[in-house]
Motif scaffolding. Structure first.
Motif, PDB file in Angstrom:
ATOM      1  N   TRP A  57      -3.225   5.303  -8.146  1.00 10.19           N
ATOM      2  CA  TRP A  57      -2.128   5.170  -9.216  1.00 10.19           C
ATOM      3  C   TRP A  57      -1.600   3.766  -8.671  1.00 10.19           C
ATOM      4  CZ3 TRP A  57       2.898   5.373  -7.501  1.00 10.19           C
ATOM      5  CH2 TRP A  57       3.271   6.015  -6.131  1.00 10.19           C
ATOM      6  N   ALA A  58      -0.767   3.304  -9.670  1.00  7.67           N
ATOM      7  CA  ALA A  58      -0.062   1.982  -9.627  1.00  7.67           C
ATOM      8  C   ALA A  58       1.221   2.076 -10.582  1.00  7.67           C
ATOM      9  CB  ALA A  58      -1.024   0.745  -9.988  1.00  7.67           C
ATOM     10  N   SER A  59       2.182   1.312 -10.233  1.00  2.60           N
ATOM     11  CA  SER A  59       3.358   1.147 -10.778  1.00  2.60           C
ATOM     12  C   SER A  59       4.180  -0.034 -10.904  1.00  2.60           C
ATOM     13  CB  SER A  59       4.566   2.454 -10.323  1.00  2.60           C
ATOM     14  OG  SER A  59       5.789   2.525 -10.975  1.00  2.60           O
ATOM     15  N   ARG A  60       4.908  -0.173 -12.003  1.00  3.81           N
ATOM     16  CA  ARG A  60       5.969  -1.298 -11.926  1.00  3.81           C
ATOM     17  C   ARG A  60       7.324  -0.807 -12.443  1.00  3.81           C
ATOM     18  NH1 ARG A  60       4.668  -3.256 -17.216  1.00  3.81           N
ATOM     19  NH2 ARG A  60       6.105  -4.805 -16.883  1.00  3.81           N
ATOM     20  N   GLU A  61       8.198  -0.578 -11.288  1.00  4.46           N
ATOM     21  CA  GLU A  61       9.304   0.308 -11.329  1.00  4.46           C
ATOM     22  C   GLU A  61      10.257  -0.219 -12.535  1.00  4.46           C
ATOM     23  OE1 GLU A  61      11.095   1.565  -7.618  1.00  4.46           O
ATOM     24  OE2 GLU A  61       9.231   1.439  -6.583  1.00  4.46           O
ATOM     25  N   ALA A  62      10.631  -1.486 -12.606  1.00  2.00           N
ATOM     26  CA  ALA A  62      11.590  -2.221 -13.255  1.00  2.00           C
ATOM     27  C   ALA A  62      10.806  -2.664 -14.621  1.00  2.00           C
ATOM     28  CB  ALA A  62      12.154  -3.095 -12.670  1.00  2.00           C
ATOM     29  N   LEU A  63       9.733  -2.404 -14.821  1.00  2.00           N
ATOM     30  CA  LEU A  63       8.837  -2.824 -15.985  1.00  2.00           C
ATOM     31  C   LEU A  63       8.965  -4.462 -16.141  1.00  2.00           C
ATOM     32  CD1 LEU A  63       9.707  -0.103 -18.409  1.00  2.00           C
ATOM     33  CD2 LEU A  63       7.651  -0.337 -16.969  1.00  2.00           C
ATOM     34  N   ASP A  64       9.085  -5.056 -14.814  1.00  2.00           N
ATOM     35  CA  ASP A  64       9.219  -6.563 -14.853  1.00  2.00           C
ATOM     36  C   ASP A  64       7.781  -6.955 -14.390  1.00  2.00           C
ATOM     37  OD1 ASP A  64       9.380  -6.005 -12.381  1.00  2.00           O
ATOM     38  OD2 ASP A  64      11.151  -6.709 -11.780  1.00  2.00           O
ATOM     39  N   ASP A  65       7.893  -8.295 -13.639  1.00  2.00           N
ATOM     40  CA  ASP A  65       6.418  -8.727 -13.146  1.00  2.00           C
ATOM     41  C   ASP A  65       5.955  -8.350 -12.000  1.00  2.00           C
ATOM     42  OD1 ASP A  65       8.898  -9.921 -12.092  1.00  2.00           O
ATOM     43  OD2 ASP A  65       7.640 -12.123 -11.826  1.00  2.00           O
ATOM     44  N   GLU A  66       6.797  -7.212 -11.481  1.00  2.00           N
ATOM     45  CA  GLU A  66       6.437  -7.043  -9.854  1.00  2.00           C
ATOM     46  C   GLU A  66       5.683  -5.791  -9.872  1.00  2.00           C
ATOM     47  OE1 GLU A  66       8.429  -6.264  -5.501  1.00  2.00           O
ATOM     48  OE2 GLU A  66       9.679  -6.116  -7.092  1.00  2.00           O
ATOM     49  N   ILE A  67       4.450  -5.715  -9.206  1.00  2.00           N
ATOM     50  CA  ILE A  67       3.765  -4.511  -9.121  1.00  2.00           C
ATOM     51  C   ILE A  67       4.283  -3.673  -7.810  1.00  2.00           C
ATOM     52  CG2 ILE A  67       1.398  -3.271  -8.568  1.00  2.00           C
ATOM     53  CD1 ILE A  67       0.475  -6.093 -10.028  1.00  2.00           C
ATOM     54  N   THR A  68       5.166  -2.576  -7.938  1.00  2.00           N
ATOM     55  CA  THR A  68       5.817  -2.077  -6.686  1.00  2.00           C
ATOM     56  C   THR A  68       4.804  -1.140  -5.984  1.00  2.00           C
ATOM     57  OG1 THR A  68       6.572  -0.526  -8.294  1.00  2.00           O
ATOM     58  CG2 THR A  68       8.058  -2.425  -7.731  1.00  2.00           C
ATOM     59  N   ASP A  69       3.812  -0.390  -6.763  1.00  2.00           N
ATOM     60  CA  ASP A  69       2.895   0.349  -5.930  1.00  2.00           C
ATOM     61  C   ASP A  69       1.644   0.125  -6.432  1.00  2.00           C
ATOM     62  OD1 ASP A  69       4.876   2.623  -4.787  1.00  2.00           O
ATOM     63  OD2 ASP A  69       5.651   2.128  -6.396  1.00  2.00           O
TER      64      ASP A  69
ATOM     65  N   MET B 264      -2.476  -3.240 -14.382  1.00  2.00           N
ATOM     66  CA  MET B 264      -0.886  -3.951 -14.380  1.00  2.00           C
ATOM     67  C   MET B 264      -0.667  -5.132 -14.921  1.00  2.00           C
ATOM     68  SD  MET B 264       0.911  -1.126 -12.535  1.00  2.00           S
ATOM     69  CE  MET B 264       0.291  -0.677 -14.136  1.00  2.00           C
ATOM     70  N   GLU B 265      -1.666  -6.105 -14.210  1.00  2.00           N
ATOM     71  CA  GLU B 265      -1.657  -7.429 -14.911  1.00  2.00           C
ATOM     72  C   GLU B 265      -1.704  -7.377 -16.432  1.00  2.00           C
ATOM     73  OE1 GLU B 265      -3.894  -9.634 -11.004  1.00  2.00           O
ATOM     74  OE2 GLU B 265      -5.163  -9.101 -12.814  1.00  2.00           O
ATOM     75  N   ALA B 266      -2.556  -6.716 -16.947  1.00  2.00           N
ATOM     76  CA  ALA B 266      -2.676  -6.823 -18.431  1.00  2.00           C
ATOM     77  C   ALA B 266      -0.945  -6.345 -19.224  1.00  2.00           C
ATOM     78  CB  ALA B 266      -3.419  -5.718 -19.204  1.00  2.00           C
TER      79      ALA B 266
ATOM     80  N   PHE C 128      10.292   9.672  -6.330  1.00  2.00           N
ATOM     81  CA  PHE C 128       9.911   8.672  -7.163  1.00  2.00           C
ATOM     82  C   PHE C 128       8.943   9.143  -8.380  1.00  2.00           C
ATOM     83  CE2 PHE C 128       6.810   5.331  -8.674  1.00  2.00           C
ATOM     84  CZ  PHE C 128       7.429   4.713  -9.116  1.00  2.00           C
ATOM     85  N   LEU C 129       7.861   9.946  -7.955  1.00  2.00           N
ATOM     86  CA  LEU C 129       6.982  10.266  -9.007  1.00  2.00           C
ATOM     87  C   LEU C 129       7.637  11.250 -10.157  1.00  2.00           C
ATOM     88  CD1 LEU C 129       3.775  10.396  -6.712  1.00  2.00           C
ATOM     89  CD2 LEU C 129       4.153   8.823  -8.827  1.00  2.00           C
ATOM     90  N   VAL C 130       8.514  12.057  -9.542  1.00  2.00           N
ATOM     91  CA  VAL C 130       9.409  13.112 -10.297  1.00  2.00           C
ATOM     92  C   VAL C 130      10.018  12.291 -11.475  1.00  2.00           C
ATOM     93  CG1 VAL C 130      10.874  15.145 -10.510  1.00  2.00           C
ATOM     94  CG2 VAL C 130       8.946  15.248  -8.922  1.00  2.00           C
ATOM     95  N   ARG C 131      10.759  11.576 -10.796  1.00  2.00           N
ATOM     96  CA  ARG C 131      11.708  10.739 -11.823  1.00  2.00           C
ATOM     97  C   ARG C 131      11.024   9.473 -12.825  1.00  2.00           C
ATOM     98  NH1 ARG C 131      14.343   9.566  -7.084  1.00  2.00           N
ATOM     99  NH2 ARG C 131      13.996   7.535  -7.414  1.00  2.00           N
ATOM    100  N   GLN C 132       9.829   9.126 -12.160  1.00  2.00           N
ATOM    101  CA  GLN C 132       9.284   7.845 -12.677  1.00  2.00           C
ATOM    102  C   GLN C 132       7.862   7.924 -13.368  1.00  2.00           C
ATOM    103  OE1 GLN C 132      11.149   5.139 -13.367  1.00  2.00           O
ATOM    104  NE2 GLN C 132      12.996   5.734 -12.120  1.00  2.00           N
ATOM    105  N   TRP C 133       7.319   8.969 -13.235  1.00  2.00           N
ATOM    106  CA  TRP C 133       5.906   9.233 -13.555  1.00  2.00           C
ATOM    107  C   TRP C 133       5.610   8.798 -15.011  1.00  2.00           C
ATOM    108  CZ3 TRP C 133       4.581  11.829 -18.208  1.00  2.00           C
ATOM    109  CH2 TRP C 133       5.650  12.885 -18.758  1.00  2.00           C
ATOM    110  N   LEU C 134       6.324   8.510 -15.806  1.00  2.00           N
ATOM    111  CA  LEU C 134       6.254   7.876 -17.168  1.00  2.00           C
ATOM    112  C   LEU C 134       5.956   6.162 -16.931  1.00  2.00           C
ATOM    113  CD1 LEU C 134       9.042   9.113 -19.501  1.00  2.00           C
ATOM    114  CD2 LEU C 134       6.325   9.442 -19.832  1.00  2.00           C
ATOM    115  N   ARG C 135       6.203   5.853 -15.842  1.00  2.00           N
ATOM    116  CA  ARG C 135       5.902   4.314 -15.610  1.00  2.00           C
ATOM    117  C   ARG C 135       4.865   4.201 -14.407  1.00  2.00           C
ATOM    118  NH1 ARG C 135      11.996   1.636 -15.003  1.00  2.00           N
ATOM    119  NH2 ARG C 135      12.659   2.174 -17.017  1.00  2.00           N
ATOM    120  N   VAL C 136       4.028   5.191 -14.550  1.00  2.00           N
ATOM    121  CA  VAL C 136       2.832   5.242 -13.539  1.00  2.00           C
ATOM    122  C   VAL C 136       1.658   5.082 -14.429  1.00  2.00           C
ATOM    123  CG1 VAL C 136       1.589   6.475 -11.878  1.00  2.00           C
ATOM    124  CG2 VAL C 136       3.919   6.305 -11.745  1.00  2.00           C
TER     125      VAL C 136
END
Length: 170
Positions: free
Chosen positions: A67-79, A99-101, A47-55
């Motif tokens: 660390w935290a992430s929103r994988e789909a850049l939607d309203d869900e905090i996935t990590d 993440m909320e901001a 996940f982190l190798v592919r998605q570090w830009l979303r972390v």
């Protein structure tokens, strides 16, 4: 001092280790740590190798501890993972606020997330920050290789506007 910033590619190895340590703490009594640790590490690594830009990461005195992430850049905090030895120092709160901001800036009115129902520390943390349980379910977890009771939590970020005419509605 806590600093929140976007992750960098060179952060990935440290973030994997933080994720694994926090995951181990979160699944005590739910999963066989010895059996599932390698799978969890591999999942975090991929996940982190592919998605570090979303972390988003949290640093304390220039060292990474969460660390935290929103994988789909939607309203869900996935990590949202904080090193167990650095919990209760404001890192999780800083990451959650970031993440909320992001969610509010993207135009969503609420934030949502999920965790396993036995993760009482996480459920308590999110409830303390204004989240309410919105659903319960039992789903198969590939990471844990078993059915897991999950809880979904939600927090309204933008106040509902009154419906009607004039100040205050009808």
């Amino acid at each position: 001092m806590i600093t929140v910033r976007n992750a960098r590619a060179e952060d990935v190895p440290t973030l994997v280790e933080i994720g694994v340590r926090a995951w181990e703490q979160a699944v005590v009594g739910v999963a066989d740590l010895q059996l599932r640790r390698g799978y969890a590490r591999n999942t975090f690594q991929q996940f982190l190798v592919r998605q570090w830009l979303r972390v988003t990461v949290a640093e304390l005195d220039s060292a990474l501890f969460g660390w935290a992430s929103r994988e789909a850049l939607d309203d869900e905090i996935t990590d949202l993972w904080v090193d167990p030895q650095r919990q209760r120092m404001g890192l999780g709160s800083a990451l959650l606020a970031a993440m909320e901001a992001e969610i509010a800036a993207a135009g969503f009115e609420a934030a949502r997330l999920q965790t396993h129902a036995r993760n009482l520390a996480a459920v308590g943390f999110f409830r303390k920050h204004g989240y309410a349980v919105s659903w319960l379910s039992i789903d198969y977890s590939e990471r844990l290789d078993r059915d897991v009771e999950s809880v979904g939590l939600r927090r309204q970020l933008i106040a509902d506007e009154p419906i009607g005419y004039g100040p205050g509605g009808l």
